[in-house]
Design an enzyme around this catalytic site. Sequence first.
Site: not given
Ligand code: ACO
Length: 384
Positions: A321, A265
Amino acid sequence: MTTKVEQAQVIRGLEGVYVSTTELSRVDGERGRLFYRGYAIEDLAEQGSFEETAYLLWHGHLPTATELERFSQQLAQSRRLPARLYCVLYDLPRETTPVTAMRTMVSALAAWEPNADATTPEAELYHARRLTATFTTMTAALHRIRQGEEPVLPRDDLSHAANFLYMFHGREPSAAAARAMDTFLVLYADHGFNASTFTARVTASTMSDMYSSVTAALGALKGPLHGGAMEAAMRQFLEIGAPDNVDAWFERALKEKRRIMGIGHRVYKTWDPRARILREQARILASESDEPQWFELAERLAERTLQHPYFQERRLYPNVDYYGGLVAYYLGFPPEYYTLLFAVSRIVGWTAHVMEQHADNRLIRPRALYTGAEELAYTPLQAR
Ligand code: ACO
């Protein structure tokens, strides 16, 4: 020459930028807490109801018993649709996605609503109730029509959550299902300045009406980066297929650097508090279902992520979610409706934000730093 504008700092995505104040919800990402007008969502989910939450967000205080009864009646009496709106629902092409269909329906509702453009506080409280109540009626009718079935008329003796399930499935829900639906609706009601809420506020800040703000918010919610994760999380469980497949699937996902849907998140760097509550509801529904394996599978996958250093180092935990999708599945909703379930609840937050914006309005009008070509010589058409 360096102008003042050229020195401006661009903050892409407005990340970390405070663009306004709000008294509606507080998201504490470090501690994993969420409050609506100061009340912890755990208390509202456990001891309150969707109606109480809507009243709190719209009126600013918890209702007394008399206020809640009157409000619940008003909401229930706002559920019926003008007959012409059913014609619009029947006319929409079947391939229109449910969110696109409902974006159209909210806009169409305004056309049949007297005083839809009114922005006085009294008018907006009425519109907020009307939008929230009819959104469930329209969503359920859309589903029934697509199933080749007759829409079910709303009943005003049922709670908002129970009536929605009743209209959607055509039968009264069990007590556990109504309770899970109610909890789900409490938990998704508001969450700071997320993209759809911000969109609603930008629209409201032009002193546009509430129906336009909700239509715009639905457009923002529709995008896969916002409202699509619940559906993606459940589809991922279905793809894994069985709890025993989790370990191999997880290893492969890691190797392929695939994101686990429902994990991580932008704000919560610990458990999303809503996920914890929905997890319990999913557990209850699973125990009553003949498909308990999906909950077991989700638990196993969550455990794998929580124990893995990759997820620990990045502070990636289950979000709302992850378990929201499971609850929606056990409540019998088809995955293509999950984004709309989010909206069935968040419409309360969107409309509350419209009212908050209008109570102390300032046009939201940021600037863009121009990086295009400068002062080019114009060549007449015949010389190009
Ligand atoms: N699975 C695997 N790796 C992940 C995940 C995941 N679900 N989420 C983040 N990471 C990793 C990224 O690859 C990144 O790794 P790195 O540093 O080696 O490049 C690191 O964690 C940080 O990721 P970001 O994308 O920069 O984190 P951000 O805060 O922007 O993303 C997000 C948050 C978009 C929710 C992300 O965790 C994600 O894509 N999750 C899966 C989709 C999801 O569940 N979305 C719902 C969010 S809740 C809502 O909207 C109500």
